[in-house]
Design a protein around this motif. Structure first.
Motif, PDB file in Angstrom:
ATOM      1  N   ALA A 187       0.854  -1.188   0.000  1.00 47.35           N
ATOM      2  CA  ALA A 187       0.000   0.000   0.000  1.00 47.35           C
ATOM      3  C   ALA A 187       0.889   1.238   0.000  1.00 47.35           C
ATOM      4  O   ALA A 187       2.084   1.166   0.276  1.00 47.35           O
ATOM      5  N   THR A 188       0.272   2.364  -0.313  1.00 45.58           N
ATOM      6  CA  THR A 188       0.991   3.639  -0.292  1.00 45.58           C
ATOM      7  C   THR A 188       0.649   4.375   1.002  1.00 45.58           C
ATOM      8  O   THR A 188      -0.518   4.459   1.373  1.00 45.58           O
ATOM      9  N   GLY A 214       5.996   0.699   1.836  1.00 45.26           N
ATOM     10  CA  GLY A 214       5.110   1.378   0.888  1.00 45.26           C
ATOM     11  C   GLY A 214       5.738   2.501   0.099  1.00 45.26           C
ATOM     12  O   GLY A 214       5.072   3.096  -0.747  1.00 45.26           O
ATOM     13  N   VAL A 215       7.002   2.832   0.344  1.00 41.80           N
ATOM     14  CA  VAL A 215       7.666   3.890  -0.415  1.00 41.80           C
ATOM     15  C   VAL A 215       8.233   3.279  -1.695  1.00 41.80           C
ATOM     16  O   VAL A 215       9.118   2.423  -1.633  1.00 41.80           O
ATOM     17  N   HIS A 220       7.320   9.597  -3.655  1.00 43.16           N
ATOM     18  CA  HIS A 220       7.013   9.063  -2.319  1.00 43.16           C
ATOM     19  C   HIS A 220       8.158   9.368  -1.359  1.00 43.16           C
ATOM     20  O   HIS A 220       7.941   9.833  -0.226  1.00 43.16           O
ATOM     21  N   ALA A 221       9.382   9.082  -1.812  1.00 36.51           N
ATOM     22  CA  ALA A 221      10.554   9.278  -0.950  1.00 36.51           C
ATOM     23  C   ALA A 221      10.691  10.734  -0.541  1.00 36.51           C
ATOM     24  O   ALA A 221      10.986  11.045   0.618  1.00 36.51           O
ATOM     25  N   GLY A 269      15.058  12.231  -5.051  1.00 39.49           N
ATOM     26  CA  GLY A 269      13.805  12.617  -4.408  1.00 39.49           C
ATOM     27  C   GLY A 269      14.002  13.002  -2.957  1.00 39.49           C
ATOM     28  O   GLY A 269      13.451  13.992  -2.474  1.00 39.49           O
ATOM     29  N   VAL A 270      14.825  12.230  -2.251  1.00 36.03           N
ATOM     30  CA  VAL A 270      15.103  12.513  -0.842  1.00 36.03           C
ATOM     31  C   VAL A 270      15.867  13.832  -0.705  1.00 36.03           C
ATOM     32  O   VAL A 270      15.530  14.685   0.129  1.00 36.03           O
ATOM     33  N   ARG A 271      16.873  14.000  -1.522  1.00 33.03           N
ATOM     34  CA  ARG A 271      17.714  15.191  -1.416  1.00 33.03           C
ATOM     35  C   ARG A 271      17.002  16.455  -1.866  1.00 33.03           C
ATOM     36  O   ARG A 271      17.375  17.564  -1.440  1.00 33.03           O
TER      37      ARG A 271
END
Length: 277
Positions: A187-188, A214-215, A220-221, A269-271
């Protein structure tokens, strides 16, 4: 608890960003490919590595990680061979934190004292053992802490304020917040609820909080990274392994580039996330 984990999360805090924690199953689809992936992860943007200990009945995991465990076991992966992979990784990387994740049964069969000594010598920084609750801390958690290996506990959406202090009591390294109810990769997460949950955990502990389950994508990240200290991605990576294999389930020339390419996307995405105030 361990120097590598402490140093990594201190560096991330100084940089003002969340970290990326990547999960792969040891020996999936074979030890050589796993080692090639492990050695490539830090340059692709992984800040912490989780290495799954294959087990025949991974009840907390969804289909993607279950299949990865079965592929690894079919290829002959054992706990001893998993520690061999850690040693081989450490031969070229003495700074990236590496955490073993899995279930208690293979460790129990190996022998707790022997396992902890061998894991420490190999360069393991922490353990996530999903089927040992705080009530069983004498089994592995406390011996691990005595051996200088962080025991990283899971907190879930159903872990209430009454239960939380017991969950956190002997946790070290970081807290792993499970962002959904259910098994991995199915799931998300509701990203607004994740932010609120991390804030609640922070009221109970000074440890970093990593969020997983879910990531799947860079978006998402990035959403999780706005509030968490780290983002954990596993099922999406092992699914990328699976879809790169040939008809016999063997690695192809696409396997390593596909996985490391996704890690680079996730790291971006995280950065690129704007941290919550």
């Amino acid at each position: 608890m361990t120097a590598r984990l402490d140093a990594k999360f201190a560096a991330l805090a100084q940089q003002g960003r969340a970290g990326l924690v990547t999960f792969l199953t040891a020996g999936d689809p074979d030890p050589g490919t796993t080692l090639e992936l492990l050695t490539g992860l830090p340059a692709a943007g992984a800040d912490v590595i989780e290495l799954g200990m294959p087990f025949s009945d991974p009840m907390a995991d969804g289909p993607a990680i279950q299949w990865s465990s079965l592929r690894a076991l079919k290829a002959g992966q054992t706990l001893a061979k998993t520690l061999d992979l850690v040693r081989a990784f450490r031969a070229g990387d003495d700074t990236t934190p590496l955490v073993l994740m899995g279930y208690y049964n293979p460790i129990y069969v190996y022998g707790v004292a022997r396992f902890l000594a061998d894991a420490k010598a190999a360069g393991v920084d922490g353990l996530i053992v999903v089927d040992l609750p705080p009530e069983e801390d004498d089994e592995l958690c406390l011996p691990a802490l005595d051996a200088g290996i962080a025991f990283i506990r899971l907190a879930t959406p159903t872990t209430d304020d009454q239960r939380l202090p017991k969950v956190l009591a002997n946790t070290a390294g970081f807290v792993y917040y499970v962002s959904i109810t259910g098994v991995t990769g199915t799931a998300t997460p509701d990203f607004d609820k994740v932010g609120a949950a991390v804030a609640r955990l922070k009221r109970h502990t000074r440890l970093p909080v990593a969020v997983g389950f879910g990531v799947k994508t860079a978006a998402h990240a990035g959403a999780v990274a706005r509030g968490a200290d780290a983002v954990v991605v596993g099922s999406a990576l092992v699914e990328t392994v699976r879809t790169s294999l040939d008809a016999e389930g063997l690695a192809t020339d696409k396997t390593v580039p596909a996985v490391l390419g996704l890690v680079r996307e996730l790291a971006a995405g995280v950065r690129g996330a704007v941290r919550a105030a």
